[in-house]
Each structure stands twice: as C-alpha cells, then as structure tokens.
Motif scaffolding. Structure first.
Motif, PDB file in Angstrom:
ATOM      1  N   MET A 170     -13.025  -5.097  -8.137  1.00 24.89           N
ATOM      2  CA  MET A 170     -12.766  -4.605  -6.782  1.00 24.89           C
ATOM      3  C   MET A 170     -11.279  -4.643  -6.437  1.00 24.89           C
ATOM      4  O   MET A 170     -10.825  -3.924  -5.539  1.00 24.89           O
ATOM      5  CB  MET A 170     -13.557  -5.439  -5.774  1.00 24.89           C
ATOM      6  N   ALA A 171     -10.536  -5.471  -7.130  1.00 25.73           N
ATOM      7  CA  ALA A 171      -9.090  -5.584  -6.888  1.00 25.73           C
ATOM      8  C   ALA A 171      -8.381  -5.596  -8.230  1.00 25.73           C
ATOM      9  O   ALA A 171      -7.931  -6.636  -8.702  1.00 25.73           O
ATOM     10  CB  ALA A 171      -8.784  -6.845  -6.090  1.00 25.73           C
ATOM     11  N   PRO A 172      -8.263  -4.446  -8.888  1.00 26.10           N
ATOM     12  CA  PRO A 172      -7.762  -4.410 -10.266  1.00 26.10           C
ATOM     13  C   PRO A 172      -6.243  -4.443 -10.405  1.00 26.10           C
ATOM     14  O   PRO A 172      -5.731  -4.415 -11.519  1.00 26.10           O
ATOM     15  CB  PRO A 172      -8.311  -3.080 -10.787  1.00 26.10           C
ATOM     16  N   ARG A 173      -5.509  -4.494  -9.281  1.00 23.10           N
ATOM     17  CA  ARG A 173      -4.050  -4.483  -9.338  1.00 23.10           C
ATOM     18  C   ARG A 173      -3.484  -5.508  -8.369  1.00 23.10           C
ATOM     19  O   ARG A 173      -4.132  -5.863  -7.385  1.00 23.10           O
ATOM     20  CB  ARG A 173      -3.511  -3.098  -8.957  1.00 23.10           C
ATOM     21  N   TYR A 174      -2.291  -5.948  -8.660  1.00 26.17           N
ATOM     22  CA  TYR A 174      -1.596  -6.802  -7.701  1.00 26.17           C
ATOM     23  C   TYR A 174      -0.098  -6.605  -7.820  1.00 26.17           C
ATOM     24  O   TYR A 174       0.421  -6.150  -8.838  1.00 26.17           O
ATOM     25  CB  TYR A 174      -1.960  -8.283  -7.913  1.00 26.17           C
ATOM     26  N   THR A 175       0.593  -6.907  -6.736  1.00 26.80           N
ATOM     27  CA  THR A 175       2.046  -6.938  -6.757  1.00 26.80           C
ATOM     28  C   THR A 175       2.505  -8.255  -6.153  1.00 26.80           C
ATOM     29  O   THR A 175       1.748  -8.898  -5.403  1.00 26.80           O
ATOM     30  CB  THR A 175       2.650  -5.749  -5.984  1.00 26.80           C
ATOM     31  N   GLU A 176       3.698  -8.651  -6.509  1.00 23.58           N
ATOM     32  CA  GLU A 176       4.212  -9.943  -6.055  1.00 23.58           C
ATOM     33  C   GLU A 176       5.487  -9.739  -5.263  1.00 23.58           C
ATOM     34  O   GLU A 176       6.383  -8.988  -5.660  1.00 23.58           O
ATOM     35  CB  GLU A 176       4.489 -10.849  -7.258  1.00 23.58           C
ATOM     36  N   THR A 177       5.583 -10.403  -4.127  1.00 22.10           N
ATOM     37  CA  THR A 177       6.797 -10.448  -3.334  1.00 22.10           C
ATOM     38  C   THR A 177       7.321 -11.880  -3.375  1.00 22.10           C
ATOM     39  O   THR A 177       6.627 -12.783  -3.878  1.00 22.10           O
ATOM     40  CB  THR A 177       6.527 -10.042  -1.873  1.00 22.10           C
ATOM     41  N   PRO A 178       8.513 -12.140  -2.870  1.00 21.11           N
ATOM     42  CA  PRO A 178       8.984 -13.527  -2.856  1.00 21.11           C
ATOM     43  C   PRO A 178       8.074 -14.470  -2.080  1.00 21.11           C
ATOM     44  O   PRO A 178       8.052 -15.675  -2.353  1.00 21.11           O
ATOM     45  CB  PRO A 178      10.360 -13.409  -2.179  1.00 21.11           C
ATOM     46  N   ILE A 230      -6.835  -4.406   0.860  1.00 20.64           N
ATOM     47  CA  ILE A 230      -5.611  -5.173   0.660  1.00 20.64           C
ATOM     48  C   ILE A 230      -5.908  -6.643   0.939  1.00 20.64           C
ATOM     49  O   ILE A 230      -6.466  -6.975   1.990  1.00 20.64           O
ATOM     50  CB  ILE A 230      -4.482  -4.704   1.600  1.00 20.64           C
ATOM     51  N   THR A 231      -5.567  -7.510   0.009  1.00 21.22           N
ATOM     52  CA  THR A 231      -5.740  -8.953   0.197  1.00 21.22           C
ATOM     53  C   THR A 231      -4.405  -9.629  -0.070  1.00 21.22           C
ATOM     54  O   THR A 231      -3.851  -9.513  -1.158  1.00 21.22           O
ATOM     55  CB  THR A 231      -6.804  -9.514  -0.768  1.00 21.22           C
ATOM     56  N   ARG A 236       0.844  -1.210   0.000  1.00 17.78           N
ATOM     57  CA  ARG A 236       0.000   0.000   0.000  1.00 17.78           C
ATOM     58  C   ARG A 236       0.870   1.248   0.000  1.00 17.78           C
ATOM     59  O   ARG A 236       0.583   2.212  -0.712  1.00 17.78           O
ATOM     60  CB  ARG A 236      -0.910  -0.008   1.220  1.00 17.78           C
ATOM     61  N   TRP A 237       1.924   1.264   0.774  1.00 18.05           N
ATOM     62  CA  TRP A 237       2.821   2.420   0.817  1.00 18.05           C
ATOM     63  C   TRP A 237       3.470   2.674  -0.539  1.00 18.05           C
ATOM     64  O   TRP A 237       3.695   3.816  -0.918  1.00 18.05           O
ATOM     65  CB  TRP A 237       3.913   2.189   1.874  1.00 18.05           C
ATOM     66  N   PHE A 288       1.360 -12.921  -3.039  1.00 19.82           N
ATOM     67  CA  PHE A 288       0.709 -12.028  -3.988  1.00 19.82           C
ATOM     68  C   PHE A 288      -0.167 -11.087  -3.173  1.00 19.82           C
ATOM     69  O   PHE A 288      -0.899 -11.537  -2.282  1.00 19.82           O
ATOM     70  CB  PHE A 288      -0.161 -12.808  -4.976  1.00 19.82           C
ATOM     71  N   VAL A 289      -0.102  -9.799  -3.466  1.00 17.69           N
ATOM     72  CA  VAL A 289      -0.897  -8.820  -2.728  1.00 17.69           C
ATOM     73  C   VAL A 289      -1.853  -8.147  -3.694  1.00 17.69           C
ATOM     74  O   VAL A 289      -1.424  -7.468  -4.645  1.00 17.69           O
ATOM     75  CB  VAL A 289      -0.001  -7.762  -2.047  1.00 17.69           C
TER      76      VAL A 289
END
Length: 210
Positions: A151-159, A174-175, A51-52, A162-163
């Motif tokens: 409702m959740a049109p974007r995502y990012t991936e960490t090691p 945030i999911t 989110r930040w 998935f967020v």
C-alpha cells in the motif's frame, strides 16, 4: 518402559520450543521501530511537498501555478507595451493574479497543511507509529490505520521525517513519520534500513551530520 527418558526428552523439546519462540520474539522486536509524536503543520507540509515532487499529478499541479502566473505576467506586459499603465484595471488584475499563483508554489503546501492539521489532526493528540517488517501501523487514541508495504511502496526522506507514499499516480495516500518521535537516535537509522529493505526510496537522501 523408559518413562523417565521420555519425560526428559519432552522437557528438552519444550525448552527448545520456548527458546525458539523467545528468539523469534527478540528478532521481531529488534526490527520493530516505534515512534511517538504530536503531528504539526510542518509535518503535513512535508507530505504535501513530497506528493508534489514524486507523483505525476503532483508534478503537474506543481508546475501549473508557475505556468499560469507566467501567462498572466505576459498578458500584463503586452498591455503595458501597448500604452496601458499599471493603474489600469486589466493590467493590475493580471499582475495580482499572476503574483498570487506564483506565491501558491511556495505557500500552497504550508497553507494547505495548516487547514488539514486544524480540521483533522490537531484534536487527535499524540500519535504512535509502529513500523515492522510487515508494514506500518499509525494511530492515536481515536483511530488506527495499518499499511502493508504494497500500500505504500515508496518513501522519501527529509531532514525531519520519512514520508511514505502510495503507489497510485495521484499519491492519495501520504504517511509522515517524524524523526523526532524516535525513542532513541539509533532508531532513525534502524527505520531507514527497515524501509530500504521493503520499499523504494525516491529522491536524494538528506545530508547527515558529520
């Protein structure tokens, strides 16, 4: 009357219909990914950091702490240049406040995640998430929430996860979908492909093991 022929045609049509339903069910199951996991504070922190990084209000909040810290450090330096010492109350307080604000940049997500996890998540026990072509359903024994891709049109991936991020400028929704919840390692790739078909990736993909 050709009753036997009509019955044969009806039986063939019925078999074809059953086959179509079976194929549709199989196709749906092939694109469905299920995760089972217990959320941790680290999962919550990953969501806060996302989110930040990827919402306008989050970025402003992320840079507010360093800028305020720099301001307090400059005020303390100015007083030191005009003859005050580190032991003077004004200098000491400004240095403490500046250091605290700077620490919040690194510790804020972790501390906030611990509070949220303890207050709202820890008692929920194991979570189950089902992600399909229509969206994602996340829940436990006491609640369930369904998100459409709108409702959740974007995502990012960490090691580790998935967020999913809501589309509003505040990033209120945030999911977090931890990769460790996958029943099979291949499900992580399937989930990534599913998300890429429906929503936009933000940020760089983490390096994958060779």
């Amino acid at each position: 009357m050709n009753t036997g022929g009509d019955q044969d045609k009806g039986a063939v049509a019925e078999v074809a219909e059953v086959a179509e339903v079976a194929e549709a069910t199989e196709a749906a199951e092939a694109t469905e990914v299920e995760l089972a996991y217990r959320p941790t504070p680290a999962d919550m922190a990953a969501g806060i950091r996302a989110r930040w990084r990827f919402t306008p209000s989050g970025r402003r909040q992320r840079w507010t702490f360093p800028l305020l810290a720099a301001l307090f450090f400059l005020m303390a330096a100015n007083k030191l240049q005009h003859g005050m010492s580190l032991g003077d109350r004004g200098v000491y307080l400004q240095l403490v406040i500046g250091t605290t604000l700077l620490a919040m940049v690194f510790l804020g997500p972790r501390l906030g995640a611990k509070r949220v996890h303890k207050a709202l998540v820890e008692k929920q026990g194991e979570f189950r998430a089902v992600v399909t072509e229509a969206g994602a359903t996340v829940g436990s024994t006491s609640f369930s929430q369904t998100l459409t891709w709108a409702m959740a049109p974007r995502y990012t991936e960490t090691p580790e996860a998935f967020v999913l991020l809501s589309g509003d400028k505040y990033g209120a929704g945030i999911t977090v979908l931890p990769k460790r919840g996958a029943q099979d390692p291949a499900d992580v790739d399937r989930l990534r492909a599913l998300l890429d078909r429906h929503i936009a990736r933000v940020g760089k993909a983490p390096a994958r093991p060779v």
